[in-house]
Design an enzyme around this catalytic site. Structure first.
Site, PDB file in Angstrom:
ATOM      1  NE  ARG A 198      -2.370  -1.262   3.770  1.00  0.00           N
ATOM      2  CZ  ARG A 198      -1.826  -0.613   4.413  1.00  0.00           C
ATOM      3  NH1 ARG A 198      -2.175   1.064   4.277  1.00  0.00           N
ATOM      4  NH2 ARG A 198      -1.512  -0.596   5.334  1.00  0.00           N
ATOM      5  CE1 TYR A 202       0.283  -5.284  -2.080  1.00  0.00           C
ATOM      6  CE2 TYR A 202      -1.032  -3.281  -0.643  1.00  0.00           C
ATOM      7  CZ  TYR A 202      -0.227  -4.628  -0.391  1.00  0.00           C
ATOM      8  OH  TYR A 202       0.002  -5.504   0.200  1.00  0.00           O
ATOM      9  CE  LYS A 238      -5.869  -2.956   4.784  1.00  0.00           C
ATOM     10  NZ  LYS A 238      -6.465  -3.510   5.692  1.00  0.00           N
ATOM     11  CG  HIS A 252      -7.146  -2.552  10.061  1.00  0.00           C
ATOM     12  ND1 HIS A 252      -6.023  -2.217  10.471  1.00  0.00           N
ATOM     13  CD2 HIS A 252      -7.453  -3.814   9.431  1.00  0.00           C
ATOM     14  CE1 HIS A 252      -5.148  -2.788   9.569  1.00  0.00           C
ATOM     15  NE2 HIS A 252      -5.755  -3.890   8.547  1.00  0.00           N
ATOM     16  CB  SER A 298       0.308  -4.029   9.408  1.00  0.00           C
ATOM     17  OG  SER A 298       0.941  -2.943   9.250  1.00  0.00           O
ATOM     18  CB  CYS A 356       0.109  -7.367  15.355  1.00  0.00           C
ATOM     19  SG  CYS A 356       1.197  -6.120  15.971  1.00  0.00           S
ATOM     20  CG  ASN A 399      -0.620 -16.409  12.403  1.00  0.00           C
ATOM     21  OD1 ASN A 399      -0.715 -16.779  11.502  1.00  0.00           O
ATOM     22  ND2 ASN A 399       0.768 -16.204  13.241  1.00  0.00           N
ATOM     23  CG  ASP A 412      -8.039  -6.375   6.799  1.00  0.00           C
ATOM     24  OD1 ASP A 412      -6.745  -6.341   8.203  1.00  0.00           O
ATOM     25  OD2 ASP A 412      -8.419  -5.956   6.028  1.00  0.00           O
ATOM     26  NE  ARG A 444      -0.220  -8.934   2.102  1.00  0.00           N
ATOM     27  CZ  ARG A 444      -0.953  -7.787   2.676  1.00  0.00           C
ATOM     28  NH1 ARG A 444      -2.061  -8.396   3.354  1.00  0.00           N
ATOM     29  NH2 ARG A 444      -0.027  -7.053   2.929  1.00  0.00           N
TER      30      ARG A 444
HETATM   31  C1  OXD Z   1      -3.055  -4.254   5.928  1.00  0.00           C
HETATM   32  C2  OXD Z   1      -4.050  -5.482   5.101  1.00  0.00           C
HETATM   33  O1  OXD Z   1      -2.567  -3.285   5.063  1.00  0.00           O
HETATM   34  O2  OXD Z   1      -4.864  -6.299   5.916  1.00  0.00           O
HETATM   35  O3  OXD Z   1      -3.714  -3.746   7.068  1.00  0.00           O
HETATM   36  O4  OXD Z   1      -3.384  -5.111   3.849  1.00  0.00           O
HETATM   37 MN    MN Z   2      -5.538  -5.260   7.494  1.00  0.00          MN
END
Ligand code: OXD
Ligand code: MN
Length: 630
Positions: A111, A239, A248, A268, A290, A292, A296, A319, A416
């Protein structure tokens, strides 16, 4: 080397200037066939959409228009076309059925926050933490870039819905894009196709998303949001976060603005379900910056003894969460507006996240990972031992020896996977429920090697909002710049708040007034280290132990003692059976050191200064109370 890989610099990554303004004829949207066969405009498209698509086609001057219907046949045909065009490489279909590899332009791998703008007539609407562009100036600049940019290309019309069909909060978007990769990815990440025309009906209320990869030149890259017009214009990037405009751009930036106006919240946050042995189910929303471990945590597998006892964790989303207060009960409910995952792969393996590994075994797109000679994929951390050879994310030969000599990675650190949510073996049964799920707890978390305890609970909603607003996380090697520096990332939303952060925080405080009972708010830190610099808490599935305390607390069942930062478990309140962590270790990572907290408050000044004069009074009072407790 796969010939498709060698010969790939086509429209998706082309480096020539867009054709300057010309007088090319606007294609008749009804005229087919497009490259993929006839794709006429569906009868259900309403006049508002037709008019806008015509205007955009006149501006961008594509050779062809392709109206996506969202069918599986169409997805298949687009993949085939993508392979012919060199946009996709077909992977080993025995090992990875339906899976493809995409390589992005090396200048377009993440991003671009510095090229992301909130465009409003007045800067105050965008606030101190957003890049701002005046609306007319943005229109002028972007119109110049879009003019004629799709000559020789196909414009895909991608209708989509964010949110379960039939949910009052669900939003329709229509994305026009010249990227086949984006069109296919939107089919995995959203409810894409004719379903969106049905949801929209005769309405004018849809997010107008215009996108072109242009010439993929960072000098001409702009991700512009027009919250007052419910529109997004993105130019120059293919991207994910810049180009899959449902994610986003719509589901966070535009949606956060709509939520402020309409009395709900776009956050988020992951959303997970936790079923106890007695069958009782709780849902938890969690915001982590991000790197963190949000994905998972959303797919956590409880330790064996918890599974044996009957605990089950399920994923609603990994997300984004949209939350509202139910009129009848006064309680918070939430949906995940997305229909797929766009997850980081490096570090993901059968131990760290087996459910994510399962998600990417079929019908997935891999972006910027390494390709193995047998058509499988690889990334750093996938296996203990690296493969003897691979083709790296830039299409170059890669071996462990080359990596040692040059430091070159096989996969990009931000590579990704894109996969439909329905691939997830622990998908929550209510993930697609238009009524959403009830939220019992909201968890904020960051990566902090010192100071911040493993877990504590806010005293109340206002204190919880203060904890979220001052959320900090240490920078990692994945980002450029100094490592280990604490950056403030309010609610993990800093790059995603689509309006003034002052009004965003006020909105959080005010939402409480709509609730009869509010979700309990917690703060976690899986990353605290001991004096030798070692992580004390094992993390991953073992986070279940902390989650259990959180769930018990939100049901009024677990003990906590009052400390100066909030309510905290005693070491004996966290189950340590079966792990190599002692009560003494827990005591150590739960320690609150008043001197360290004084520095913490000083380091929050960065955020407070940015908001100088604009700080909601609740923030000032909470800081004063914390200082008074120290
Ligand atoms: C971010 C994503 O950047 O979810 O937060 O890709
Ligand atoms: Mn995200």
């Amino acid at each position: 080397m796969d010939p498709a890989v060698r010969d790939r610099p086509l429209a998706e990554t082309r480096t020539t200037q867009p054709t300057p303004a010309g007088a090319a004829a606007v294609p008749d949207p009804q005229s087919g066939p497009a490259r993929h066969g006839a794709a006429p405009r569906p009868a259900a498209v309403n006049d508002f959409v037709k008019l806008w698509v015509d205007e955009c086609a006149a501006l961008c001057q594509p050779d062809k228009l392709y109206w996506c219907d969202g069918s599986l046949d169409e997805r298949q045909a687009l993949f085939e076309q993508g392979v012919r065009d060199g946009i996709f490489t077909r992977l080993n279909q025995e090992k990875l059925p339906g899976c493809f590899l995409h390589r992005s332009n090396p200048n377009d791998v993440a991003r671009s926050e510095h090229l992301t703008f909130i465009c409003t007539p007045d800067q105050d609407l965008a606030g101190a933490t957003n890049n701002w562009m005046e609306t007319k100036q943005a229109h002028h600049k972007l119109r110049g870039l879009f003019h004629g940019c799709m000559k020789g290309r196909t414009m895909y019309v991608v209708p989509f819905v964010m949110g379960p069909i039939g949910c009052p909060l669900a939003k329709v978007g229509v994305q026009l894009t010249d990227s086949l990769y984006v069109a296919v990815s939107m089919g995995l990440m959203t409810r894409m196709g004719d379903v969106a025309w049905r949801q929209l009906g005769a309405d004018d209320e849809f997010t107008r998303c215009l996108h072109s990869v242009g010439d993929v030149n960072p000098e001409r890259r702009y991700i512009c949001h027009f919250p007052l017009d419910n529109a997004i214009w993105s130019f120059g990037s293919g991207y994910g976060g810049n180009a899959l405009l449902g994610k986003k751009c719509l589901a966070l930036r535009i949606a956060s603005f709509l939520g402020k106006q309409q009395g709900w919240m776009a956050e988020h946050m992951l959303l997970m379900g936790a079923q106890q042995p007695n069958g009782q189910k709780s849902y938890i929303a969690a915001a982590f910056p991000s790197a963190c471990g949000k994905t998972n945590f959303a797919m956590l597998i409880p330790p064996q003894q918890y599974r044996d006892a009957g605990w089950k964790i399920t994923t609603v989303g990994d997300d984004i969460a949209w939350m509202w207060v139910d009129d009848k009960t006064g309680k918070v409910r939430a949906i995940n507006p997305e229909a797929g995952y766009f997850g980081v792969v490096p570090g993901t393996n059968d131990e760290t996240n087996p459910n994510a590994m399962e998600c990417m075994k079929r019908d997935a797109i891999f972006t910027n990972v390494a390709l193995l000679p047998d058509g499988d994929v690889w990334w750093e951390g996938k296996t203990k031992d690296p493969p003897p050879e691979a083709i790296d994310w830039q299409g170059q030969k890669w071996t462990p020896a080359i990596a040692r000599e040059t430091g070159r990675k096989a996969a990009h650190p931000n590579s990704r996977f894109t996969a439909p949510a329905t691939n997830n073996p622990v998908l929550d049964p209510a993930w697609d429920d238009p009524d959403g799920v009830p939220v019992s707890a909201i968890v904020f978390g960051g990566r902090r090697s010192r100071t911040i305890p493993l877990v504590f609970q806010a005293f109340n909603w206002v204190h919880g909002v203060y904890l979220g607003a001052t959320l900090g996380s240490e920078t990692t090697a994945a980002a450029t710049g100094a490592q280990g520096v604490v950056r403030r990332d309010p609610m993990a939303m800093l790059p995603f708040i689509g309006y003034n952060i002052r009004d965003y925080l006020v909105h959080w405080f005010r939402m409480r007034k709509r609730m009869t009972d509010c979700p309990r708010i917690f703060h976690v830190n899986w990353f605290r280290k001991d004096d030798q610099g070692r992580f004390v808490w094992p993390g991953f599935g073992e986070n279940m132990r902390v989650l259990k305390w959180i769930i018990d607390r939100s049901q009024g069942k677990a003990y906590a003692r009052e400390t100066l930062v909030g309510w905290m478990p005693r070491p004996e309140d966290i189950d340590l059976n079966g792990i190599n962590v002692s009560r003494h270790d827990v005591e150590a990572i739960q320690t609150v050191n008043a001197e360290e907290f004084k520095s913490e408050i000083l380091s929050q000044e960065e955020l407070f200064l940015k908001l100088a004069g604009d700080l909601p009074k609740e923030m000032v009072f909470q800081r004063e109370l914390l200082i008074a407790r120290l």
